[in-house]
Structure formats: structure tokens, C-alpha cells
Design an enzyme around this catalytic site. Sequence first.
Site, PDB file in Angstrom:
ATOM      1  N   PRO A  43      -7.730  22.549  13.727  1.00  0.00           N
ATOM      2  CA  PRO A  43      -8.790  21.795  13.051  1.00  0.00           C
ATOM      3  C   PRO A  43      -8.314  20.384  12.678  1.00  0.00           C
ATOM      4  O   PRO A  43      -9.068  19.429  12.801  1.00  0.00           O
ATOM      5  CB  PRO A  43      -9.063  22.617  11.789  1.00  0.00           C
ATOM      6  N   ASP A 250      39.679  48.509  36.669  1.00  0.00           N
ATOM      7  CA  ASP A 250      39.903  49.914  36.357  1.00  0.00           C
ATOM      8  C   ASP A 250      38.957  50.405  35.276  1.00  0.00           C
ATOM      9  O   ASP A 250      38.329  49.617  34.584  1.00  0.00           O
ATOM     10  CB  ASP A 250      41.329  50.104  35.845  1.00  0.00           C
ATOM     11  N   LYS A 272      40.041  55.376  38.436  1.00  0.00           N
ATOM     12  CA  LYS A 272      41.277  55.832  37.805  1.00  0.00           C
ATOM     13  C   LYS A 272      40.977  56.610  36.540  1.00  0.00           C
ATOM     14  O   LYS A 272      41.072  56.098  35.444  1.00  0.00           O
ATOM     15  CB  LYS A 272      42.212  54.669  37.454  1.00  0.00           C
ATOM     16  N   GLY A 304      45.348  47.191  29.359  1.00  0.00           N
ATOM     17  CA  GLY A 304      46.687  47.018  28.780  1.00  0.00           C
ATOM     18  C   GLY A 304      47.530  46.029  29.545  1.00  0.00           C
ATOM     19  O   GLY A 304      47.076  44.945  29.890  1.00  0.00           O
ATOM     20  N   ILE A 308      52.999  48.493  32.531  1.00  0.00           N
ATOM     21  CA  ILE A 308      53.288  49.660  31.688  1.00  0.00           C
ATOM     22  C   ILE A 308      52.293  50.754  32.050  1.00  0.00           C
ATOM     23  O   ILE A 308      51.090  50.621  31.795  1.00  0.00           O
ATOM     24  CB  ILE A 308      53.214  49.290  30.191  1.00  0.00           C
ATOM     25  N   THR A 333      49.801  45.778  25.688  1.00  0.00           N
ATOM     26  CA  THR A 333      49.779  47.186  26.078  1.00  0.00           C
ATOM     27  C   THR A 333      49.168  48.027  24.951  1.00  0.00           C
ATOM     28  O   THR A 333      49.170  47.628  23.785  1.00  0.00           O
ATOM     29  CB  THR A 333      51.191  47.672  26.443  1.00  0.00           C
ATOM     30  N   MET A 385      48.458  58.697  27.660  1.00  0.00           N
ATOM     31  CA  MET A 385      47.839  59.787  28.434  1.00  0.00           C
ATOM     32  C   MET A 385      48.225  61.163  27.886  1.00  0.00           C
ATOM     33  O   MET A 385      48.446  62.102  28.647  1.00  0.00           O
ATOM     34  CB  MET A 385      48.271  59.696  29.913  1.00  0.00           C
ATOM     35  N   GLY A 414      41.614  52.541  20.629  1.00  0.00           N
ATOM     36  CA  GLY A 414      42.151  51.528  19.721  1.00  0.00           C
ATOM     37  C   GLY A 414      41.650  50.124  20.024  1.00  0.00           C
ATOM     38  O   GLY A 414      41.379  49.789  21.177  1.00  0.00           O
TER      39      GLY A 414
HETATM   40  N1  SAH Z   1      48.566  49.798  31.441  1.00  0.00           N
HETATM   41  C1  SAH Z   1      48.003  50.395  30.276  1.00  0.00           C
HETATM   42  C2  SAH Z   1      48.188  51.894  30.228  1.00  0.00           C
HETATM   43  C3  SAH Z   1      47.486  52.637  31.330  1.00  0.00           C
HETATM   44  S1  SAH Z   1      47.702  54.364  31.191  1.00  0.00           S
HETATM   45  C4  SAH Z   1      48.592  49.732  29.024  1.00  0.00           C
HETATM   46  O1  SAH Z   1      49.557  48.984  29.121  1.00  0.00           O
HETATM   47  O2  SAH Z   1      48.060  49.970  27.944  1.00  0.00           O
HETATM   48  C5  SAH Z   1      46.234  54.816  30.340  1.00  0.00           C
HETATM   49  C6  SAH Z   1      46.541  55.269  28.929  1.00  0.00           C
HETATM   50  O3  SAH Z   1      46.700  54.157  28.071  1.00  0.00           O
HETATM   51  C7  SAH Z   1      45.440  56.053  28.293  1.00  0.00           C
HETATM   52  O4  SAH Z   1      45.463  57.404  28.712  1.00  0.00           O
HETATM   53  C8  SAH Z   1      45.780  55.920  26.838  1.00  0.00           C
HETATM   54  O5  SAH Z   1      46.843  56.764  26.488  1.00  0.00           O
HETATM   55  C9  SAH Z   1      46.308  54.511  26.774  1.00  0.00           C
HETATM   56  N2  SAH Z   1      45.264  53.571  26.311  1.00  0.00           N
HETATM   57  C10 SAH Z   1      44.788  52.508  26.980  1.00  0.00           C
HETATM   58  N3  SAH Z   1      43.887  51.835  26.246  1.00  0.00           N
HETATM   59  C11 SAH Z   1      43.792  52.476  25.075  1.00  0.00           C
HETATM   60  C12 SAH Z   1      43.046  52.287  23.878  1.00  0.00           C
HETATM   61  N4  SAH Z   1      42.187  51.271  23.747  1.00  0.00           N
HETATM   62  N5  SAH Z   1      43.223  53.157  22.856  1.00  0.00           N
HETATM   63  C13 SAH Z   1      44.079  54.186  22.985  1.00  0.00           C
HETATM   64  N6  SAH Z   1      44.802  54.416  24.067  1.00  0.00           N
HETATM   65  C14 SAH Z   1      44.683  53.587  25.111  1.00  0.00           C
END
Ligand code: SAH
Length: 485
Positions: A43, A250, A272, A304, A308, A333, A385, A414
Site C-alpha cells: 500500500p 577406509d 576394511k 589414525g 600404525i 593415531t 582392535m 574417541g
Molecule cells: N591406523 C589407525 C589404526 C587402524 S586399526 C590409527 O593409527 O589409529 C583400527 C583400530 O584403531 C580400531 O579397531 C580401533 O581399535 C582403533 N581406532 C581407530 N579410531 C578410533 C577411534 N576414533 N576411537 C577408538 N578407537 C579407534
Amino acid sequence: MDFLPIFIDIRHKPVLVAGGGKVAARKVRLLRKAGGEVTVVAPELCEELAEQRAAGHIRHVARKFEAADLDTPVLIIAATDDREVNRAISEGARAARVPVNVVDDPELCGFIMPSIIDRSPVQIAISTGGSSPVLARLLRSKLESCTPATYGKLATLVNDYRDRVKERFADESQRKQFWEQILEGEVAELVFAGKEKAAREALSAAIASADPSGMPKGEVYLVGSGPGDPDLLTFRALRLMQQADVVIYDRLVSKQILELVRRDAELVYAGKERDNHTLPQEHINQLLVKYARKGYRVLRLKGGDPFIFGRGGEEIATLMEEGIGFQVVPGITAAAGCASYAGIPLTHRDHAQSCVFVTGNLKDGSLDLNWQALAHPNQTIVFYMGLHGVQTICTKLVEHGLAADTPAALVQQGTTPNQRVFTGTLASLPELVESNDVRPPTLIIVGSVVSLQDKLAWFEPVTTETEQKDIFSSNPGRDGKSEKR
Ligand code: SAH
């Protein structure tokens, strides 16, 4: 994604603004900037809009909104100060399938307006899905300060030379590499410095002297992406993630991290999972070779740290044999990430002078580890693992001399919003895990340092009402398939 971000061409097209106040004036300014032919239905008009009408910049229909106003516009913005009127406009527009925005009323919006950084033709639009315009503005000011005003000129320059570059480089990947060098090098700097003529000359020279056969060959970046929180990526990881043409990732790469790779990169899920290696390791090795041979920059993205429990060594051994260039980028890691975020120092002068990382992956139900060496009172043991073997792990450690009341923790997912930390002892941990619907990935930490967790825990995951089911990349529907994003 709650909204699809798109940029709409409204040049020479009718657009409608309902409302004649200051808010409407702001929207009219924007619509006109984008070349829309604006009609304002109201308006009365505020001073600014009255001036625009007088100058013939907008059409004014001096009455309240009517349903017939929906017939022509390709876009509608409702900016009246009457919510009921705005609601009627919104409903009408939706019924007529015309995109509608109701200012400051997300509920009534068919589309929302982003916060904009305009370096036309370069534009950056920021949205918080309507939840916090203030946050969008804050983000905008950050981006404003790192986006040179001359970005638009750079984009125009690229556009002018696109065809010539296409002619020179038949190969798409080489073309991308050429443009990256140009946009990060002298030509861009010249544009930013206002020397456009010199920039054009430099670009012409670069095109003329480029030797497509001498362009860098494909290479592989073996990159650790850390335990899940994207903030834990290294600068180098992020830089390479944004350069790569192909990403082979992965299961333990978090989705948030995957979001950060280059938008047009090809994604290949390499799986994996425990007992279910989606792509066999040898196949992954060969895949890396295959893509690199094609001239691609291949990002092998791992959870990670790649060295490792990541089989990174095997992958680069293959690359080395095949003469393919690579680099390895360490990641945080899981042991380091989970321990920090759980508040468990892995070493401590009063508790542990050493720390070992061990795989708890069971082969045929038995764990082939040197239990004697592990079972030390002043040592922290981190089991990767280990979820399925938690009972065996605890029993074996006690059998080999650790006290049954040695503190032990399990950290689930974590560093992510789903992080949960269970603490107990070697005697109680298996039962704790059993009764708590624990979700992988998990890490087991054993040793007296765990007793500090009570005091040192600091990280409070932002818990949503329901647990987020898809923090990590596991997605059976996409196993092994490559896809474009
Ligand atoms: N290269 C990776 C490990 C691979 S083996 C590193 O350096 O962390 C995979 C294992 O890593 C899982 O079975 C678990 O034990 C661990 N992992 C990876 N990420 C994780 C997370 N956010 N919290 C807890 N454990 C974890």
C-alpha cells in the site's frame, strides 16, 4: 543437508517483493543487483523504494498482496510486517510452485537467503539453515578478510582463457594441474596487485610454453586422517585432500573428514572392517598404482596414522616397486587421540614410564602376544582392535602377573560426538563392555594411568539426543564402488 544451495539466474525476469518497508528495500536492492525486474506490492513505500519507483527502477502496485500477484514472478520475497499476510503469501506461492522466501521466518520459507560475499563472478554464499544469521555473518566477515576483492577479476580472466587451455591440454587432469599452478602462482598475484595486463601476458606465455608431456606424473599421498575429529587433521593432510583427483578411503575415516576432500574428486571406498576386508589389500595396492599411472593425484586416506596398524608400509612398498612417487603424511593415531580426549595420559612420572601399542585382533580365537613382556606394572598398554577379545586380553594379563584390580578403560569412537569412556579394572572391564552396547571402533587402555581419568577428563562430546550412527565411513551399500561427488 537441509537445503540445496543453488544460484539462480533472474536477469530480466519478473520477481516480486511484498512489503514496502526498509526490509523490503534491502531485498529489492539485492534482487536488482542480480538483474531481476522487481515489482513491489505494498500500500505504501518507504523513502528508498519511493525513490526507486520515481527513477523507474521498480514497478509499484499500490495495494495489499493478492493471489493473482503470484501469476508472473519467478521468485517471491515476502517482507510485510504482518505474519498472517506473509503466511498467506507463502502458502499461495508454494501452491503455485514459485520459490518463496519470507524474511526472518524460516518456517514459512521455500528457500532461504544466504549471507553473501560478492566478488562477481565469484560468489560465496553462507547459510546456517536459518538457525543463526549472526553466525553466518561472523563467518562471512572471516571469509571476507581472506578473499581478495580482485577474485572476480581472476575468475573473469580464467573464463577468457578456458578454451585456449582446453586446446593445449587434452588431458583433464593435466588441465586441472595447469590451472592450479596458475591460480596459486604469479598470474594470480599479478591480478591481485591490479596488474591485469601483465597477468594476461603471463598467462598467455604460460600456455604457450607449457609442455603437456612434461607435466608432473601421477602420485600417491598416503595420509593419516586421525581418529575422527576433523580438527585433528594436519595442515598438509588438508592441503593434499583438497588437491587430490581420486580419494581411496577406509572405513575409519570419519564422514566429516571426507566432506573436506575436493568436491569433484572421485571417491573409492576401500572398506576394511573386521573379518570383512571389502577390498583385499593386494587389490588396494594395485588400485593405487592404476590411478597414479593414469596421471592422477591419488589420496590414500586412512584412519589414525598410516604406519600404525594401517598397512601403510605394504602400500608404499608396492608403489616403490612400481616407481610411483608418493609421500606419507602422519596422522594422530587412535591411542594419542583417544587418550587425550578421554583424559588418560599415556605416560606419567608416577604411573608409567613406557607405553606399548598392541593389536588385539584375534586370529582363530587366540591372541598370539608376548604377554610376559606386556604385563608390567609401570607400563601402559593400548590395545587396538581389541573389542572382541576384551575378555581374553584381561584374563591373559592377569594370568601373566598384573593385579586383577589394575585400572583399565575402553574408549568408544574417541574424539567424536559419540565418544564414551568406560573405566574399571581388568576384572570388571569385560562385563562393563558386555552390558553397555559398545560400538566400534574402540580402544582399550590398561595401566595405572587410567586411574587419573576421573580427575582429568575434560572433553564433553556434544551429545545429540540419539547417538549418531554414521560417524565413520562404513556404508555397505557403497562397498568397493567408486562414485563421484
Ligand atoms: N591406523 C589407525 C589404526 C587402524 S586399526 C590409527 O593409527 O589409529 C583400527 C583400530 O584403531 C580400531 O579397531 C580401533 O581399535 C582403533 N581406532 C581407530 N579410531 C578410533 C577411534 N576414533 N576411537 C577408538 N578407537 C579407534
